[in-house]
Design a protein around this motif. Structure first.
Motif, PDB file in Angstrom:
ATOM      1  N   THR A  86       0.753  -1.171   0.079  1.00 13.46           N
ATOM      2  CA  THR A  86      -0.018   0.023  -0.211  1.00 13.46           C
ATOM      3  C   THR A  86       0.825   1.209  -0.003  1.00 13.46           C
ATOM      4  OG1 THR A  86      -1.921  -1.279   1.361  1.00 13.46           O
ATOM      5  CG2 THR A  86      -1.825   1.320   1.113  1.00 13.46           C
ATOM      6  N   PRO A  87       0.919   2.039  -0.909  1.00 13.61           N
ATOM      7  CA  PRO A  87       1.566   3.489  -0.970  1.00 13.61           C
ATOM      8  C   PRO A  87       1.378   4.216   0.215  1.00 13.61           C
ATOM      9  CG  PRO A  87       0.079   3.201  -3.034  1.00 13.61           C
ATOM     10  CD  PRO A  87      -0.264   2.089  -2.053  1.00 13.61           C
ATOM     11  N   GLY A  88       2.819   4.670   0.848  1.00 17.20           N
ATOM     12  CA  GLY A  88       2.638   5.281   2.017  1.00 17.20           C
ATOM     13  C   GLY A  88       2.787   4.582   3.148  1.00 17.20           C
ATOM     14  N   THR A  89       2.648   3.459   3.462  1.00 19.96           N
ATOM     15  CA  THR A  89       2.666   2.759   4.578  1.00 19.96           C
ATOM     16  C   THR A  89       3.858   2.768   5.477  1.00 19.96           C
ATOM     17  OG1 THR A  89       3.211   0.522   3.471  1.00 19.96           O
ATOM     18  CG2 THR A  89       0.606   1.245   3.936  1.00 19.96           C
ATOM     19  N   GLU A  90       5.019   2.786   4.531  1.00 22.80           N
ATOM     20  CA  GLU A  90       6.533   3.104   5.158  1.00 22.80           C
ATOM     21  C   GLU A  90       6.661   2.154   6.285  1.00 22.80           C
ATOM     22  OE1 GLU A  90       6.506   7.218   6.230  1.00 22.80           O
ATOM     23  OE2 GLU A  90       6.203   7.937   4.200  1.00 22.80           O
ATOM     24  N   MET A  91       6.498   1.052   6.162  1.00 26.72           N
ATOM     25  CA  MET A  91       6.450   0.020   7.265  1.00 26.72           C
ATOM     26  C   MET A  91       8.109  -0.278   7.368  1.00 26.72           C
ATOM     27  SD  MET A  91       3.759  -1.396   7.773  1.00 26.72           S
ATOM     28  CE  MET A  91       2.260  -1.517   7.326  1.00 26.72           C
ATOM     29  N   ASP A  92       8.350  -0.337   8.929  1.00 29.72           N
ATOM     30  CA  ASP A  92       9.736  -0.867   9.315  1.00 29.72           C
ATOM     31  C   ASP A  92      10.180  -2.164   8.781  1.00 29.72           C
ATOM     32  OD1 ASP A  92       9.732   1.874  10.346  1.00 29.72           O
ATOM     33  OD2 ASP A  92       8.746   1.086  12.249  1.00 29.72           O
ATOM     34  N   ASP A  93       9.129  -3.137   8.578  1.00 32.23           N
ATOM     35  CA  ASP A  93       9.553  -4.308   8.373  1.00 32.23           C
ATOM     36  C   ASP A  93       8.714  -4.993   7.289  1.00 32.23           C
ATOM     37  OD1 ASP A  93      10.346  -7.019   8.174  1.00 32.23           O
ATOM     38  OD2 ASP A  93       9.803  -7.591  10.197  1.00 32.23           O
ATOM     39  N   PRO A  94       8.876  -4.490   6.075  1.00 34.94           N
ATOM     40  CA  PRO A  94       7.869  -5.051   5.115  1.00 34.94           C
ATOM     41  C   PRO A  94       7.930  -6.421   4.828  1.00 34.94           C
ATOM     42  CG  PRO A  94       9.682  -3.868   3.970  1.00 34.94           C
ATOM     43  CD  PRO A  94      10.042  -3.785   5.717  1.00 34.94           C
ATOM     44  N   GLY A  95       8.759  -7.127   5.256  1.00 34.22           N
ATOM     45  CA  GLY A  95       8.980  -8.591   5.065  1.00 34.22           C
ATOM     46  C   GLY A  95       7.829  -9.601   5.963  1.00 34.22           C
ATOM     47  N   HIS A  96       7.368  -8.703   6.923  1.00 40.01           N
ATOM     48  CA  HIS A  96       6.081  -9.595   7.445  1.00 40.01           C
ATOM     49  C   HIS A  96       5.217  -8.566   8.044  1.00 40.01           C
ATOM     50  CE1 HIS A  96       4.022 -12.298  10.162  1.00 40.01           C
ATOM     51  NE2 HIS A  96       4.005 -11.416  11.091  1.00 40.01           N
ATOM     52  N   VAL A  97       4.072  -8.445   7.123  1.00 38.84           N
ATOM     53  CA  VAL A  97       3.161  -7.399   7.250  1.00 38.84           C
ATOM     54  C   VAL A  97       1.667  -8.406   7.445  1.00 38.84           C
ATOM     55  CG1 VAL A  97       1.506  -5.621   6.312  1.00 38.84           C
ATOM     56  CG2 VAL A  97       4.155  -5.899   5.860  1.00 38.84           C
ATOM     57  N   GLN A  98       1.015  -8.409   8.737  1.00 43.48           N
ATOM     58  CA  GLN A  98      -0.321  -8.649   9.030  1.00 43.48           C
ATOM     59  C   GLN A  98      -1.215  -8.115   8.080  1.00 43.48           C
ATOM     60  OE1 GLN A  98       0.069  -8.540  13.401  1.00 43.48           O
ATOM     61  NE2 GLN A  98      -1.041 -10.369  13.341  1.00 43.48           N
ATOM     62  N   LEU A  99      -2.115  -8.687   7.277  1.00 44.44           N
ATOM     63  CA  LEU A  99      -3.337  -8.117   6.684  1.00 44.44           C
ATOM     64  C   LEU A  99      -4.533  -8.490   7.434  1.00 44.44           C
ATOM     65  CD1 LEU A  99      -2.169  -9.042   3.233  1.00 44.44           C
ATOM     66  CD2 LEU A  99      -1.969  -7.068   4.552  1.00 44.44           C
ATOM     67  N   ILE A 100      -5.449  -7.724   7.915  1.00 45.28           N
ATOM     68  CA  ILE A 100      -6.570  -7.734   8.701  1.00 45.28           C
ATOM     69  C   ILE A 100      -7.881  -7.368   7.862  1.00 45.28           C
ATOM     70  CG2 ILE A 100      -7.700  -7.555  10.823  1.00 45.28           C
ATOM     71  CD1 ILE A 100      -5.125  -6.908  12.052  1.00 45.28           C
ATOM     72  N   THR A 101      -8.636  -8.320   7.435  1.00 44.42           N
ATOM     73  CA  THR A 101      -9.698  -8.259   6.722  1.00 44.42           C
ATOM     74  C   THR A 101     -10.940  -8.139   7.669  1.00 44.42           C
ATOM     75  OG1 THR A 101      -8.854  -9.367   4.672  1.00 44.42           O
ATOM     76  CG2 THR A 101     -11.006  -8.960   4.758  1.00 44.42           C
ATOM     77  N   ILE A 102     -11.603  -6.837   7.134  1.00 46.53           N
ATOM     78  CA  ILE A 102     -12.934  -6.360   7.978  1.00 46.53           C
ATOM     79  C   ILE A 102     -13.737  -6.571   6.834  1.00 46.53           C
ATOM     80  CG2 ILE A 102     -14.232  -4.413   8.879  1.00 46.53           C
ATOM     81  CD1 ILE A 102     -11.579  -5.548  10.456  1.00 46.53           C
ATOM     82  N   GLN A 103     -14.994  -7.408   7.319  1.00 44.81           N
ATOM     83  CA  GLN A 103     -16.136  -7.535   6.462  1.00 44.81           C
ATOM     84  C   GLN A 103     -17.063  -6.277   6.758  1.00 44.81           C
ATOM     85  OE1 GLN A 103     -16.459  -9.958   4.259  1.00 44.81           O
ATOM     86  NE2 GLN A 103     -14.535 -10.834   4.964  1.00 44.81           N
ATOM     87  N   ASP A 104     -17.311  -5.529   5.445  1.00 45.09           N
ATOM     88  CA  ASP A 104     -18.317  -4.223   5.608  1.00 45.09           C
ATOM     89  C   ASP A 104     -18.848  -4.030   4.445  1.00 45.09           C
ATOM     90  OD1 ASP A 104     -19.106  -1.808   6.470  1.00 45.09           O
ATOM     91  OD2 ASP A 104     -17.130  -0.636   5.641  1.00 45.09           O
ATOM     92  N   ASP A 105     -20.440  -4.541   4.559  1.00 46.01           N
ATOM     93  CA  ASP A 105     -21.140  -4.467   3.423  1.00 46.01           C
ATOM     94  C   ASP A 105     -21.664  -3.247   3.010  1.00 46.01           C
ATOM     95  OD1 ASP A 105     -21.075  -7.417   3.225  1.00 46.01           O
ATOM     96  OD2 ASP A 105     -22.834  -7.474   4.423  1.00 46.01           O
ATOM     97  N   VAL A 106     -21.298  -2.100   4.002  1.00 49.39           N
ATOM     98  CA  VAL A 106     -21.863  -0.528   3.601  1.00 49.39           C
ATOM     99  C   VAL A 106     -20.547   0.231   3.171  1.00 49.39           C
ATOM    100  CG1 VAL A 106     -23.737  -0.756   5.265  1.00 49.39           C
ATOM    101  CG2 VAL A 106     -21.496  -0.129   6.030  1.00 49.39           C
ATOM    102  N   LYS A 107     -19.538  -0.454   3.074  1.00 50.77           N
ATOM    103  CA  LYS A 107     -17.993   0.081   2.530  1.00 50.77           C
ATOM    104  C   LYS A 107     -17.742   1.318   3.347  1.00 50.77           C
ATOM    105  CE  LYS A 107     -18.324  -2.480  -1.735  1.00 50.77           C
ATOM    106  NZ  LYS A 107     -18.683  -2.389  -3.239  1.00 50.77           N
ATOM    107  N   SER A 108     -17.826   1.441   4.600  1.00 45.32           N
ATOM    108  CA  SER A 108     -17.422   2.480   5.433  1.00 45.32           C
ATOM    109  C   SER A 108     -15.922   2.513   5.441  1.00 45.32           C
ATOM    110  CB  SER A 108     -18.236   2.493   6.601  1.00 45.32           C
ATOM    111  OG  SER A 108     -17.947   1.530   7.762  1.00 45.32           O
ATOM    112  N   VAL A 109     -15.379   1.134   5.539  1.00 44.31           N
ATOM    113  CA  VAL A 109     -13.951   0.873   5.758  1.00 44.31           C
ATOM    114  C   VAL A 109     -13.427   0.698   4.262  1.00 44.31           C
ATOM    115  CG1 VAL A 109     -12.402  -0.517   6.454  1.00 44.31           C
ATOM    116  CG2 VAL A 109     -14.474  -0.430   7.823  1.00 44.31           C
TER     117      VAL A 109
END
Length: 117
Positions: free
Chosen positions: A31-54
């Protein structure tokens, strides 16, 4: 040394983390702009959001010297942090904001409570 933090989400997810991650409807590591300190291990947390507020990639998180931070990734509905006894503050996009244990982070129509394990 990394500290373990616990994120208890409003949708019932319980996530323990000691690294970096991205939260959203369809989060991505590059993701552009995340500037992760350790890009080798990044947790991806998916949020189910039918109204697309996220947003697809709503916010990034991580820690630096044992301090947890979040960064809104330019989401449509923004991110706020409610600090215990201090009120609620809006996060500037693409800027790291420290989050104290006991705080609530709201993003779109969802949220998580932060604790330190």
């Amino acid at each position: 040394m990394a500290v373990t933090f616990v994120l208890d989400f409003s949708d019932g997810q319980h996530v323990e983390t000691s690294g970096n991650g991205v939260i959203g409807r369809n989060p991505a590591v590059h993701t552009p702009g995340t500037e992760m300190d350790d890009p080798g291990h990044v947790q991806l947390i998916t949020i189910q959001d039918d109204v697309k507020s996220v947003s697809r990639a709503h916010l990034a998180f991580g820690q630096y010297d044992g301090v947890f931070w979040v960064m809104d990734l330019g989401s449509a509905n923004g991110t706020t942090i409610t600090y215990p006894g201090e009120g609620t503050f809006a996060c500037d996009p693409n800027t790291r904001h420290e989050v104290d244990p006991g705080s609530i982070v709201r993003f779109g129509g969802e949220s998580f409570a932060l604790t330190r394990r």
